[in-house]
Motif scaffolding. Structure first.
Motif, PDB file in Angstrom:
ATOM      1  N   UNK A   1      -4.802   1.682 -20.399  1.00  0.00           N
ATOM      2  CA  UNK A   1      -3.799   2.734 -20.179  1.00  0.00           C
ATOM      3  C   UNK A   1      -3.626   2.916 -18.503  1.00  0.00           C
ATOM      4  N   UNK A   2      -3.640   4.059 -18.127  1.00  0.00           N
ATOM      5  CA  UNK A   2      -3.727   4.536 -16.706  1.00  0.00           C
ATOM      6  C   UNK A   2      -5.040   4.458 -16.002  1.00  0.00           C
ATOM      7  N   UNK A   3      -6.059   3.908 -16.513  1.00  0.00           N
ATOM      8  CA  UNK A   3      -7.256   3.879 -15.925  1.00  0.00           C
ATOM      9  C   UNK A   3      -7.637   2.374 -15.650  1.00  0.00           C
ATOM     10  N   UNK A   4      -8.554   2.409 -14.587  1.00  0.00           N
ATOM     11  CA  UNK A   4      -9.157   1.027 -14.009  1.00  0.00           C
ATOM     12  C   UNK A   4     -10.591   1.258 -13.744  1.00  0.00           C
ATOM     13  N   UNK A   5     -11.525   0.468 -14.491  1.00  0.00           N
ATOM     14  CA  UNK A   5     -12.843   0.806 -14.379  1.00  0.00           C
ATOM     15  C   UNK A   5     -13.283  -0.847 -13.796  1.00  0.00           C
ATOM     16  N   UNK A   6     -14.176  -0.637 -12.730  1.00  0.00           N
ATOM     17  CA  UNK A   6     -14.977  -1.538 -12.130  1.00  0.00           C
ATOM     18  C   UNK A   6     -16.178  -1.417 -12.090  1.00  0.00           C
TER      19      UNK A   6
ATOM     20  N   UNK B   1     -10.828   4.645 -11.270  1.00  0.00           N
ATOM     21  CA  UNK B   1      -9.601   5.173 -10.692  1.00  0.00           C
ATOM     22  C   UNK B   1      -8.445   5.294 -11.615  1.00  0.00           C
ATOM     23  N   UNK B   2      -7.763   6.396 -11.539  1.00  0.00           N
ATOM     24  CA  UNK B   2      -6.523   6.783 -12.703  1.00  0.00           C
ATOM     25  C   UNK B   2      -5.338   6.505 -11.788  1.00  0.00           C
ATOM     26  N   UNK B   3      -4.170   6.315 -12.463  1.00  0.00           N
ATOM     27  CA  UNK B   3      -2.942   6.274 -11.878  1.00  0.00           C
ATOM     28  C   UNK B   3      -1.757   6.779 -12.763  1.00  0.00           C
ATOM     29  N   UNK B   4      -0.651   6.914 -12.128  1.00  0.00           N
ATOM     30  CA  UNK B   4       0.673   7.588 -12.827  1.00  0.00           C
ATOM     31  C   UNK B   4       0.951   6.999 -13.997  1.00  0.00           C
ATOM     32  N   UNK B   5       0.694   5.702 -14.232  1.00  0.00           N
ATOM     33  CA  UNK B   5       0.968   5.117 -15.379  1.00  0.00           C
ATOM     34  C   UNK B   5       0.131   3.766 -15.820  1.00  0.00           C
ATOM     35  N   UNK B   6       0.216   2.989 -16.752  1.00  0.00           N
ATOM     36  CA  UNK B   6      -0.494   1.917 -17.221  1.00  0.00           C
ATOM     37  C   UNK B   6       0.060   0.838 -16.172  1.00  0.00           C
ATOM     38  N   UNK B   7       1.293   0.817 -15.860  1.00  0.00           N
ATOM     39  CA  UNK B   7       1.806  -0.196 -15.185  1.00  0.00           C
ATOM     40  C   UNK B   7       1.261  -0.292 -13.639  1.00  0.00           C
ATOM     41  N   UNK B   8       1.171   1.003 -13.064  1.00  0.00           N
ATOM     42  CA  UNK B   8       0.609   1.167 -11.635  1.00  0.00           C
ATOM     43  C   UNK B   8      -0.762   0.764 -11.780  1.00  0.00           C
TER      44      UNK B   8
ATOM     45  N   UNK C   1       0.722  -1.193  -0.091  1.00  0.00           N
ATOM     46  CA  UNK C   1      -0.074   0.000   0.021  1.00  0.00           C
ATOM     47  C   UNK C   1       0.839   1.334   0.097  1.00  0.00           C
ATOM     48  N   UNK C   2       1.891   0.948   0.884  1.00  0.00           N
ATOM     49  CA  UNK C   2       2.817   2.386   0.979  1.00  0.00           C
ATOM     50  C   UNK C   2       3.483   2.733  -0.274  1.00  0.00           C
ATOM     51  N   UNK C   3       3.847   1.503  -0.954  1.00  0.00           N
ATOM     52  CA  UNK C   3       4.653   1.821  -2.361  1.00  0.00           C
ATOM     53  C   UNK C   3       3.407   2.374  -3.469  1.00  0.00           C
ATOM     54  N   UNK C   4       2.390   1.822  -3.442  1.00  0.00           N
ATOM     55  CA  UNK C   4       1.510   2.127  -4.676  1.00  0.00           C
ATOM     56  C   UNK C   4       0.272   3.478  -4.368  1.00  0.00           C
ATOM     57  N   UNK C   5       0.077   3.630  -3.124  1.00  0.00           N
ATOM     58  CA  UNK C   5      -0.730   4.678  -3.284  1.00  0.00           C
ATOM     59  C   UNK C   5      -0.456   5.989  -3.526  1.00  0.00           C
ATOM     60  N   UNK C   6       0.797   6.305  -3.441  1.00  0.00           N
ATOM     61  CA  UNK C   6       1.228   7.669  -4.089  1.00  0.00           C
ATOM     62  C   UNK C   6       1.121   7.933  -5.424  1.00  0.00           C
ATOM     63  N   UNK C   7       0.886   6.664  -6.295  1.00  0.00           N
ATOM     64  CA  UNK C   7       0.732   6.573  -7.706  1.00  0.00           C
ATOM     65  C   UNK C   7      -0.574   6.951  -8.040  1.00  0.00           C
ATOM     66  N   UNK C   8      -1.648   7.096  -7.007  1.00  0.00           N
ATOM     67  CA  UNK C   8      -3.030   7.527  -7.465  1.00  0.00           C
ATOM     68  C   UNK C   8      -3.076   8.809  -8.040  1.00  0.00           C
ATOM     69  N   UNK C   9      -3.979   8.856  -8.792  1.00  0.00           N
ATOM     70  CA  UNK C   9      -4.281  10.279  -9.697  1.00  0.00           C
ATOM     71  C   UNK C   9      -5.708  10.600  -9.912  1.00  0.00           C
ATOM     72  N   UNK C  10      -6.484  10.002  -9.012  1.00  0.00           N
ATOM     73  CA  UNK C  10      -7.835  10.451  -9.298  1.00  0.00           C
ATOM     74  C   UNK C  10      -8.804   9.121  -8.998  1.00  0.00           C
ATOM     75  N   UNK C  11     -10.019   9.513  -8.766  1.00  0.00           N
ATOM     76  CA  UNK C  11     -11.033   8.339  -8.589  1.00  0.00           C
ATOM     77  C   UNK C  11     -12.233   8.583  -8.097  1.00  0.00           C
ATOM     78  N   UNK C  12     -13.362   7.929  -8.514  1.00  0.00           N
ATOM     79  CA  UNK C  12     -14.734   8.170  -8.028  1.00  0.00           C
ATOM     80  C   UNK C  12     -15.608   6.731  -8.154  1.00  0.00           C
ATOM     81  N   UNK C  13     -16.813   7.041  -7.351  1.00  0.00           N
ATOM     82  CA  UNK C  13     -17.662   5.793  -7.465  1.00  0.00           C
ATOM     83  C   UNK C  13     -19.010   6.182  -7.696  1.00  0.00           C
TER      84      UNK C  13
END
Length: 425
Positions: A401-406, A335-342, A304-316
């Protein structure tokens, strides 16, 4: 005890640079009076918001399905309360069952709120961030979503300043300060996170609740201390009250606040149109703090501590099918992230959570891409579109890309519409 209020108020004023504009009223109060005051001030609209939040948190798996949130919060108030400042009556309330020496540090905390109140008008200042997106009739704008965490960020400023002053008050008799005692700050944070020996209700609470309740105090204090280190007392107190942060990201990563980082608001779908067969239940931001706890719950604190700084936006957005109030709550979460990898790392963690949240979660159909391993961290990543069948309907987790949809418990047509809108298919 009443006399020491003025001495502690003077100490707080020296520490914060906030002027004493008038004397603070004081009264001795009983535990029952305190609990009565706090429960009475959980206004009807707060309870409605709480009930909506409770069901959404259960859908995300952040609270157990059989959990009674309101009951636990009242029990916590009774257990945790240690004095309070009431901005309506301008009164600091001291507790008649706690020894004076234990109350003095608490007064240092509460009287900081009195100074804040005299400087900016606390109630009015806090209300600026108090917009309930679940209640507004119109579709929220991207800016509404971006500002949905404003209340949390402002609370972290208010409590963080008060915790910092309380710590300075406790260190002053031994000639030390926060600046030269980082190990004591860490000890205090650990105590906040784990609770004291007599805080049984808190210790037994789910991770999300414990983290939410301590967030304004622990992260808020860290935020204020960082501002003091980097920019001095004026910026950390009067400066931040005049120009407050508006996201949990800015609190958790003070450098983003200090640098004036600007993240473009996420484009949001036309919810009313897309959910034409549904009745809106709730809507809101899923900020950096929310994803930090979600990742911690399903993948551990280190990741969590490694990944959460890569967050760039999100809503539900949560809704129920029209004419079927008993149907499972439907949910879209983007949710949107700093890169497709994250983004693909987060998609895998979210997919992994399904087996813990549902009685059955069987992957169906042909996944657009098979799971892969992250080359650097040796963790699985999830790319493309994947679907599972659960006892509450279909769950889709899709990374592009940098976005995840659930999408959870929504019909196929609505999910397809949302995919087109979010990904511009």
């Amino acid at each position: 005890m009443f006399h020491s209020v003025d001495e502690i108020l003077a100490f707080d004023s020296r520490q914060t640079g906030l002027a004493i504009r008038k004397q603070v009223k004081r009264r001795l109060t009983s535990r029952d009076e305190v609990v009565s005051y706090l429960t009475k001030h959980m206004k009807d609209e707060d309870v409605k918001k709480l009930q909506r939040s409770e069901l959404v948190l259960k859908k995300f798996g952040l609270l157990p399905r059989d959990f009674d949130l309101e009951k636990l919060l009242v029990a916590l108030l009774r257990e945790q309360i240690a004095g309070y400042y009431d901005p309506k009556t301008k009164t600091v309330n001291l507790l008649d069952w706690v020894p004076m020496e234990e109350q003095e540090p608490v007064m240092a905390h509460e009287l900081t709120h009195a100074l804040q109140d005299q400087a900016i008008g606390l109630d009015k200042w806090m209300k600026k961030g108090d917009k309930d997106l679940g209640e507004i009739k119109k579709d929220p704008t991207p800016e509404d979503i971006e500002n949905d965490e404003m209340n949390d960020a402002r609370e972290a400023v208010v409590e963080g300043q008060a915790e910092t002053v309380m710590m300075q008050y406790e260190l002053a008799p031994v000639g030390r300060s926060i600046a030269d005692s980082p190990e004591l700050v860490e000890t205090m944070e650990a105590q906040m996170a784990n609770g004291t020996d007599d805080s049984k209700v808190f210790k037994d609470a789910p991770i999300f609740l414990k983290e939410s309740l301590t967030f304004p105090y622990s992260y808020g204090m860290r935020f204020v201390i960082k501002l003091m280190e980097k920019s001095g007392r004026e910026k950390a107190f009067a400066g931040v009250l005049a120009n407050p942060p508006h996201t949990t990201r800015q609190i958790m990563q003070p450098e983003t606040y200090l640098s004036g980082e600007k993240i473009a608001p996420m484009r949001v779908p036309e919810f009313k149109r897309d959910f034409k067969d549904y009745v809106k239940f709730d809507i809101g931001a899923m900020g950096e703090f929310d994803v930090a706890v979600l990742i911690e719950q399903y993948a551990g604190k280190k990741l969590s501590e490694r990944l959460y700084p890569e967050w760039r936006g999100g809503y539900y957005y949560a809704a129920r099918p029209k004419n079927d109030a008993a149907a499972p709550l439907g949910l879209i979460y983007v949710s949107r992230w700093s890169s497709a990898e994250k983004a693909s790392e987060f998609a895998e963690i979210y997919a992994r959570s399904l087996t813990k949240r549902y009685k059955k979660a069987e992957e169906v159909g042909n996944a657009s891409e098979l799971p892969q391993e992250h080359p650097e961290y040796k963790v699985e990543v999830l790319k493309g579109r994947h679907a599972w069948m659960t006892e509450e309907g279909t769950v889709v987790v899709e990374e592009q890309g940098d976005t995840v949809l659930v999408s959870e418990s929504l019909d196929a047509a609505t999910t397809a519409t949302l995919e087109r809108e979010v990904f511009g298919k």
